[in-house]
Design a protein around this motif. Structure first.
Motif, PDB file in Angstrom:
ATOM      1  N   TRP B 110      46.140  15.510  42.125  1.00  0.00           N
ATOM      2  CA  TRP B 110      47.252  15.721  41.196  1.00  0.00           C
ATOM      3  C   TRP B 110      48.559  15.759  41.955  1.00  0.00           C
ATOM      4  N   HIS B 112      49.396  14.806  44.972  1.00  0.00           N
ATOM      5  CA  HIS B 112      49.850  13.642  45.720  1.00  0.00           C
ATOM      6  C   HIS B 112      50.089  12.411  44.865  1.00  0.00           C
ATOM      7  N   SER B 113      49.642  12.460  43.635  1.00  0.00           N
ATOM      8  CA  SER B 113      49.938  11.319  42.777  1.00  0.00           C
ATOM      9  C   SER B 113      51.415  11.344  42.385  1.00  0.00           C
ATOM     10  N   GLU B 114      52.113  12.412  42.767  1.00  0.00           N
ATOM     11  CA  GLU B 114      53.557  12.454  42.539  1.00  0.00           C
ATOM     12  C   GLU B 114      54.263  11.476  43.478  1.00  0.00           C
ATOM     13  N   ARG B 120      48.748   7.535  41.537  1.00  0.00           N
ATOM     14  CA  ARG B 120      49.049   7.951  40.183  1.00  0.00           C
ATOM     15  C   ARG B 120      48.347   7.041  39.177  1.00  0.00           C
ATOM     16  N   GLN B 123      44.783   7.939  39.044  1.00  0.00           N
ATOM     17  CA  GLN B 123      44.662   9.224  38.379  1.00  0.00           C
ATOM     18  C   GLN B 123      44.759   9.073  36.867  1.00  0.00           C
ATOM     19  N   LYS B 124      45.684   8.239  36.436  1.00  0.00           N
ATOM     20  CA  LYS B 124      45.841   8.020  34.994  1.00  0.00           C
ATOM     21  C   LYS B 124      44.596   7.386  34.409  1.00  0.00           C
ATOM     22  N   TYR B 127      41.982   9.960  33.952  1.00  0.00           N
ATOM     23  CA  TYR B 127      42.265  10.864  32.833  1.00  0.00           C
ATOM     24  C   TYR B 127      41.913  10.194  31.510  1.00  0.00           C
TER      25      TYR B 127
END
Lengths: 198, 198
Positions: B110, B112-114, B120, B123-124, B127
Motif C-alpha cells: 500500500w 509503496h504504491s504511492e 499502484r 495493487q489496483k 483490489y
DNA sequence: CCCTTGTTGTAACACTTGTTATATAACGAA
DNA sequence: TTCGTTATATAACAAGTGTTACAACAAGGG
C-alpha cells in the motif's frame, strides 16, 4: 546577551514545514534538507532544534494528531450518542482532498512504526485514544437507550475503527475516486445495522 | 555451447528469496544485496535475471497474490453463499503468525504504491479482483435467498473489504496481540447483522 | 567598541542504496 | 585441448541519506 530568537516559535516553524513536506512530497521525500529548505533555513539551523530526524517527524505527526483531536472534541461537545459518533466518524473518513492527504500520512505512520519503536509507541497511544473516544460514545448511546446494554462496547469500537481505517486505505488505492456521498452512505448503512432494534 | 542453467528456475529461486526477505526482514531491509545473499548468490548474478529491483519486488508480490488467490479459490469451490464468504474472509483475516507477516507485506505494498506507478497498477488490479470475489459471493447469497435482492452488492463488498483491511492494520498496530477468537467473533457479528432478517 | 553567546550556513563524513563495468570461472562444442 | 559463451563475483560508481564539525555571523552587554 546573544542574538534573541524565540526558540519555541522557530521550532514550530520547522514542525509546520515538516508537516507540509509530508503532505505534499510524501514520507519518502521528507528529508531533513527538504524540511529545512521549506522552512527557509538549512540543516545547520534545523539540527539546533531537534535531536535527530525522528524527533522532528514525531513532532510533526503529533501536530496532525492534535489538530484532528481538537476537531473531534468540538463535535463531541456539541452532540451526543449516535449523532456524535456519526459526526466524529464522518469527520475522520476520507471525503475530500484534505482528508486524503491526512490518510497518506496515517499510512506512512503505520508503515514506519514497524521500524521505529518510538513511533510505534506513539501510534499505539493514538489508537488507544481513538478506541476510547468511540467507546465512550457507544456507552453514551447505551445510556441514552439508543443501544441495548448487551452490546460489547470494546469489540464494537474496534470494528468501527477497522471500518474507518479500511475505507481510508481503499480511498487511497482508488486514487481518491470514491465519492464522499458513497462513503457516507456506507457509514449510515453500518450505523443503521448497529443501531437496529432487534 | 555455454554453461547450462535453467533460467526460469533460477529466476524462481531469486523470487522466493525476495519473498522470504520481505517477510522476515521487512520491506525496508529488502535490498538487492540481501536478496541475492539469501539466494546464495551476489548482486552480479541477480541482475542477470531482472531488469531492475522493482521488477524483482513486483514478481515477489505477485507470488504472494497467487498463493492467496489459490487458497481462496479452493474455499470458494467447496462452499457457497454465506459459508463461502465467511471462510474466504476468515482466511484473509490476521489470525496467526503467517497471516501477520502477510499483512506486513500488504501494508508495505500500500505504502509503496504511492511512489511506483507500476506497483499502484498492480495493487489496483488486485483490489478489483478482491472486490469482485466478494461481490460474487454476495450475489450467490442473494440467489440462495440468504440475502434480500435489495442489498447493494458493490457497496457491501467495499464495506466488507474495508472491515478486513482495517482489522489487518489494527492487528499489526496491536503488536499482534489481538486473539484470533476475538477477530473471528467480530467477523461473525458483522455477518450476523448483514444477513439479519429484516 | 569588543566580546560573549546563541544562531545559521557550509562542507565534510560515513554509510547505504541501486546500478554498472569488468574480470573471472564454468562448461559444452569444436 | 581450446575456444566461445554464459554465469557469477568483485568492485567501483553516483546519488542520496542523517549526522557532525566547524567557521561565519548577529546582536546585546560590558
Amino acid at each position: 546577551m546573544p542574538r534573541i530568537v524565540d526558540h519555541a516559535s522557530r521550532r514550530q516553524d520547522f514542525i509546520r514545514a515538516a508537516c507540509e513536506t509530508l503532505l505534499e512530497e510524501g514520507y519518502a521525500n521528507t528529508t531533513v534538507r527538504a524540511v529545512a529548505k521549506r522552512a527557509g533555513f538549512t540543516t545547520g539551523a534545523l539540527v539546533h532544534y531537534f535531536g535527530d530526524k525522528d524527533e522532528l517527524i514525531r513532532r510533526a505527526l503529533d501536530y496532525f494528531g492534535t489538530e484532528q483531536r481538537e476537531r473531534m472534541l468540538r463535535l463531541e461537545r456539541e452532540l451526543e450518542g449516535r449523532a456524535a459518533l456519526r459526526a466524529v466518524v464522518a469527520d475522520a473518513l476520507p471525503t475530500d482532498l484534505d482528508s486524503q492527504r491526512r490518510w497518506r500520512i496515517w499510512m506512512a505512520l503505520w508503515y514506519h512504526s514497524e521500524e521505529s519503536d518510538q513511533m510505534r509507541a506513539e501510534q499505539k497511544r493514538r489508537y488507544r485514544e481513538w478506541l476510547g473516544r468511540i467507546s465512550r460514545m457507544l456507552e453514551q448511546s447505551v445510556k441514552l437507550g439508543e443501544l441495548p446494554a448487551s452490546v460489547e462496547i470494546r469489540a464494537e469500537a474496534r470494528a468501527m475503527v477497522a471500518f474507518v481505517d479500511g475505507l481510508g486505505v481503499q480511498f487511497l488505492m482508488a486514487n481518491s475516486r470514491l465519492p464522499a456521498a458513497k462513503i457516507l452512505a456506507m457509514l449510515d448503512t453500518y450505523l443503521n445495522r448497529l443501531y437496529a432494534k432487534p
